[in-house]
Design a protein around this motif. Structure first.
Motif, PDB file in Angstrom:
ATOM      1  N   SER A 233       0.831  -1.193   0.000  1.00 39.85           N
ATOM      2  CA  SER A 233       0.000   0.000   0.000  1.00 39.85           C
ATOM      3  C   SER A 233       0.869   1.247   0.000  1.00 39.85           C
ATOM      4  N   ILE A 234       0.229   2.401  -0.265  1.00 39.82           N
ATOM      5  CA  ILE A 234       0.949   3.657  -0.281  1.00 39.82           C
ATOM      6  C   ILE A 234       1.534   3.959   1.091  1.00 39.82           C
TER       7      ILE A 234
ATOM      8  N   ILE B 150      -9.442   2.793   1.385  1.00 40.46           N
ATOM      9  CA  ILE B 150      -9.327   1.563   0.618  1.00 40.46           C
ATOM     10  C   ILE B 150     -10.707   1.310   0.011  1.00 40.46           C
TER      11      ILE B 150
ATOM     12  N   SER C 212     -13.873   8.792  -3.389  1.00 44.26           N
ATOM     13  CA  SER C 212     -12.436   8.803  -3.682  1.00 44.26           C
ATOM     14  C   SER C 212     -11.964  10.201  -4.067  1.00 44.26           C
TER      15      SER C 212
ATOM     16  N   GLU D  33      -5.028   9.979   0.960  1.00 46.10           N
ATOM     17  CA  GLU D  33      -4.502   8.901   0.136  1.00 46.10           C
ATOM     18  C   GLU D  33      -5.593   7.893  -0.192  1.00 46.10           C
TER      19      GLU D  33
ATOM     20  N   THR E  66      -6.345   4.015  -2.155  1.00 48.11           N
ATOM     21  CA  THR E  66      -5.934   2.785  -2.828  1.00 48.11           C
ATOM     22  C   THR E  66      -7.172   2.091  -3.357  1.00 48.11           C
TER      23      THR E  66
ATOM     24  N   GLN F 246      -3.312   5.048  -5.674  1.00 52.84           N
ATOM     25  CA  GLN F 246      -2.704   3.816  -6.157  1.00 52.84           C
ATOM     26  C   GLN F 246      -3.805   2.860  -6.588  1.00 52.84           C
ATOM     27  N   THR F 247      -3.594   2.194  -7.702  1.00 54.18           N
ATOM     28  CA  THR F 247      -4.515   1.156  -8.155  1.00 54.18           C
ATOM     29  C   THR F 247      -3.802  -0.184  -8.122  1.00 54.18           C
ATOM     30  N   VAL F 248      -4.407  -1.134  -7.443  1.00 54.25           N
ATOM     31  CA  VAL F 248      -3.870  -2.489  -7.347  1.00 54.25           C
ATOM     32  C   VAL F 248      -4.803  -3.414  -8.127  1.00 54.25           C
TER      33      VAL F 248
ATOM     34  N   ARG G 264      -5.948  -4.648   4.238  1.00 51.32           N
ATOM     35  CA  ARG G 264      -5.347  -3.322   4.328  1.00 51.32           C
ATOM     36  C   ARG G 264      -6.094  -2.392   5.282  1.00 51.32           C
TER      37      ARG G 264
END
Length: 242
Positions: free
Chosen positions: A4-5, A45, A58, A67, A69, A105-107, A122
């Motif tokens: 994660s970030i 998240i 978001s 932040e 994710t 961030q994209t996972v 997370r």
């Protein structure tokens, strides 16, 4: 899996619709959650969508300097993301400014189930905004994981304009008919907001949700299974048994 970030222990998973819905109070609640997360330096998240309430929450986090994710199954990622499935007005997906991209961030994962495990892994807790079948399923799955001891984390439902009253009644039905232990009603915390629906558009749902997460105590829910032991005798993370 990707890291994660941030290593903050305060990250919170938010479940909500990929549609915008009918009511401004629902949209405002999503904005409130995003701003509260950023204001308390808690990463968001979520499922990675830019449509509907997913996009609203978001974008609110990013605009407030927080932040984000997003956890996205590969099939959804290559198709261009979540789609608005409602019959109501469809605003365009939210856009991310260059200054905000560094905070997001994209996972990409292989499956819907892997997405849910990664989101839970997370996060320290879960917030449910209004949504559809996917939101309901996610909320109940992470609740069940606490019930059976895979993890021990709070689930908070934001009952904006009484949206989650039917789920509260369903839980009561389960208790009354002997299928849910009365103690386990506390697995889900309902935030009802002001008594007057007229005040729901301006209520600070986000701060109320985070307060509920912080006040939640999981001491009453004892682990009844050992989810870390595999049949070959090896050990692994409990969420791998979900």
């Amino acid at each position: 899996m990707a890291t994660s970030i941030t290593t903050s222990k305060g990250a919170v998973a938010v479940y909500c619709g990929s549609c915008i819905g009918r009511y401004q109070a629902h949209t405002n609640a999503a904005l409130s959650v995003g701003r509260a997360l950023a204001g308390q330096n808690r990463p968001l998240i979520y499922g990675g969508g830019m449509q509907g309430l997913m996009g609203v929450v978001s974008k609110a986090v990013l605009q407030a300097g927080g932040e984000v994710t997003g956890i996205v199954p590969y099939a959804i990622h290559v198709a261009g993301g979540e789609q608005d499935k409602s019959k109501y007005a469809r605003p365009p997906p939210v856009s991310i400014e260059a200054s905000e991209a560094a905070k997001m961030q994209t996972v990409v994962v292989d499956s819907m189930h892997e997405r849910k495990v990664e989101m839970a892994n997370r996060s320290v807790g879960f917030i449910g905004l209004p949504g559809g079948f996917g939101t309901f399923e996610e909320v109940f799955e992470v609740t069940t994981w606490t019930q059976i001891g895979i993890h021990n984390k709070p689930v908070v439902l934001l009952n904006v304009l009484s949206f989650y009253d039917p789920i509260r009644q369903l839980i009561e039905n389960g208790v009354n008919d002997g299928y849910i232990n009365p103690q386990n009603k506390k697995l889900i915390v309902f935030v009802d907001g002001p008594s007057s629906p007229d005040d729901h558009e301006t209520f600070d749902w986000g701060t109320a949700a985070l307060d509920a997460i912080d006040k939640w105590r999981g001491d009453d829910f004892k682990q009844i299974f050992n989810w870390t032991t595999r049949k070959d005798g090896s050990s692994a993370e409990a969420l791998g048994s979900s």
